[in-house]
Write an enzyme that holds these catalytic residues in place. Structure first.
Site, short mmCIF file in Angstrom:
data_model
loop_
_atom_site.label_atom_id
_atom_site.label_comp_id
_atom_site.label_asym_id
_atom_site.label_seq_id
_atom_site.Cartn_x
_atom_site.Cartn_y
_atom_site.Cartn_z
N ASN A 383 0.82 -1.20 0.00
CA ASN A 383 0.00 0.00 0.00
C ASN A 383 0.87 1.26 0.00
O ASN A 383 0.89 2.01 -0.97
CB ASN A 383 -0.94 -0.01 1.20
N ASP A 384 1.62 1.44 1.07
CA ASP A 384 2.41 2.66 1.20
C ASP A 384 3.40 2.85 0.05
O ASP A 384 3.61 3.97 -0.40
CB ASP A 384 3.17 2.66 2.53
N VAL A 385 3.98 1.75 -0.43
CA VAL A 385 5.03 1.89 -1.45
C VAL A 385 4.48 2.25 -2.82
O VAL A 385 5.25 2.50 -3.75
CB VAL A 385 5.90 0.60 -1.56
#
Lengths: 457, 107
Positions: A383-385
């Site tokens: 998600n964050d990446v």
């Protein structure tokens, strides 16, 4: 027994030190890394033999038994650990090393000749204790024995200042007069400091703290070398302290974070203390069969694996999906973010374990231009990446972190467990994009469904 | 050894430490951290010396605990690093290279 005179001892320790330098040097490139580890362990073995042959030692049977016990505990654990649990195991080994350094310093106190030696003892004791307690807490966080979120409570800052002051006071007494109670007090304060250091760190930052504590242990070992007058401990410890510091900074840089921000960010509210609340904005979710059609008739598919894939143990399934798609003549590759997984480089290890060919793994810098010609980007448990907020939202905790630009692909498919935000706790705008499709469920279960659906096409 | 000589060695070791890891790719950050972690397990030397000089039982017991902990750090660290790297290797060449890599169904 003393079979070696001081000159030979020094020469053999020098050889060991060179082995350690070569080990670190070798670990800088995939080609030489394994040989580097071998050289390093040979150096360690040589050093242990040397210490037995060069010092007047009593209790040798006991010492050998203790070494046997330590090996018998550590080697099987290291052999059997799941690759996903690697970070916490490294934290554990780091912690016990720090603990050992602190104990050595404690026992050397009665032999300390002057204030300089007691200064080195105080340093080793404190840093070793910090590293021990900090690493154990990191272990608990990564093993999810406790929350992985930053823990902050009112008065944390004040408490930290108090503990630091107490450490200075106990350290000063220890250096000047050297009473045993001051040493014990300093060790206890060190344990408390380690806990206070790691508590406010959460989420994706925890692995960086392991690296920092690793450097700490290195420094404690170097200082213990000063206490014992042992050059090898000084060199090896300093080496780890210095390289660990650089490595910590490199890891933090790969995530677009600063080390200070990680350690003290929670105090200012600028840390990864994001929300855990699931969003209720509308998204487009779909069935495995529909997504299989999307994948099966694409020309170029890029798989973007994240930690969710690893926790679900879906590495083997994604490798099978890759094979099934390639059988249909589709070009498939993996785009690997530097901090995919839980530590930098972790994802490469996890996929390598599932026999994914090394050549299929594309690093971020090479992967990003390729997304424009990609038909489907399949994001599995990440998600964050891939969160564009890193580029577009200056106030965001992950702002500045380089991301995989999956938004450039013609279609984006997310396999997600739920709408809960990722480790950093920030909503991902890409999920609400019209070209995005979601498939909810455990990463492995979703991949298995997809695999069956692709094969049925 | 006198203080200045030790200081010289320490400072040089700092620079060597900075230098050897300055160009490492992010792919290898994890094994490198683990490898450096194994190296500070060499505190085992210190633990052995302290245990060998212990004169009373309490000191010996604490020193032996240090030996156990340090051994776990040293041995476990190297084994786990090697295991990670073993996985990096196997696939760089053709599968023909595979036998001998992970014996007896290690994966």
């Amino acid at each position: 027994m003393i079979l070696l005179d001081p000159t030979w001892t020094a020469v053999l320790y020098l050889v060991s030190a060179v082995c350690f330098i070569l080990a670190l040097k070798g670990l800088s490139s995939p080609k030489t890394a394994r040989r580097g580890t071998l050289i390093g362990s040979a150096g360690a073995f040589l050093a242990v033999v040397t210490v037995f042959l060069s010092s007047k030692l009593d209790n040798i049977p006991w010492i050998l038994a203790a070494i046997a016990v330590g090996s018998a505990i550590a080697a099987p654990v290291a052999r059997r650990v799941q690759m996903t649990q690697m970070p916490q195991l490294v934290a554990m080994f780091n912690g016990v090393g720090g603990g050992a350094a602190a104990l050595v310093a404690l026992l050397e106190l009665p032999h300390a000749g002057d204030a300089w030696v007691r200064l080195a003892i105080a340093f080793t004791l404190f840093i070793g204790a910090v590293s021990f307690a900090g690493s154990m807490l990191t272990f608990a966080k990564l093993q999810e024995l406790m929350t992985t979120r930053p823990v902050v409570f009112p008065g944390l800052a004040v408490l930290t200042v108090l503990v630091a002051t107490a450490a200075l006071a106990a350290g000063a007494v220890l250096v000047v007069a050297g009473p045993a109670w001051a040493a014990i007090a300093l060790a206890v304060i060190g344990l408390a400091s380690g806990i206070l250091l790691v508590l406010p760190v959460g989420g994706a930052d925890v692995p960086i703290v392991i690296s920092l504590l690793n450097a700490f242990t290195g420094l404690a070992v170097a200082a213990s070398g000063l206490v014992l007058g042992n050059v090898l401990l000084v060199v090896a410890g300093t080496l780890v302290g210095a390289s660990g510091t650089i490595l910590t900074r490199a890891m933090a840089a790969a995530m677009g974070r600063s080390v200070q921000g990680i350690l003290f960010g929670a105090f200012r509210g600028g840390s990864t203390a994001g929300s855990t609340v699931a969003s209720d904005r509308p998204v487009r979710s779909s069935s495995a069969a529909d997504i299989a059609v999307l994948l099966g008739y694409a020309q170029k598919v890029v798989l973007v694996p994240g930690y969710g894939l690893a926790v679900a143990q879906g590495q083997h399934t994604i490798a099978e999906l890759q094979a099934a798609l390639e059988e249909r003549g589709i070009e498939v590759s993996y785009a690997i973010h530097p901090v995919a997984g839980r530590m930098p480089g972790h994802m490469n290890v996890l996929l390598a374990e599932a026999d994914v060919p090394y050549e299929s793994l594309v690093e971020m810098d090479r992967a990003n231009p390729g997304f424009r010609t990609t038909d489907v980007a399949l994001v599995v448990g990440a998600n964050d990446v891939v969160n564009p907020a890193a580029k577009t939202t200056p106030g965001s905790p992950i702002h500045g972190m380089p991301i995989l630009e999956v938004g450039d692909a013609k279609q984006v498919v997310f396999l997600k467990r739920s709408m809960r935000p990722g480790f950093a706790g920030i909503e991902n705008e890409l999920l609400f994009d019209p070209k995005t499709t979601l498939l909810f469920g455990d990463a492995k279960a979703s991949l298995t469904e997809l695999l069956a659906a692709v094969k049925a096409l | 050894m006198d203080g200045v000589a030790l200081l010289t060695i320490t400072v040089l070791a700092v620079f060597v430490g900075f230098e050897v890891v300055s160009k490492v790719t992010s792919t290898l950050h994890t094994p490198l951290m683990s490898g450096a972690n194994a190296i500070h397990g060499i505190i085992l030397i210190g633990a052995i010396i302290v245990a060998g000089q212990a004169e009373d039982t309490a000191t010996l017991v604490v020193a032996l605990i240090a030996v156990v902990l340090a051994t776990a750090n040293l041995v476990g660290g190297f084994v786990v690093t090697d295991r990670m790297l073993e996985m990096f290797r196997g696939r760089r060449k053709a599968p023909a290279d595979a036998p001998g890599v992970g014996e007896a169904g290690e994966r």
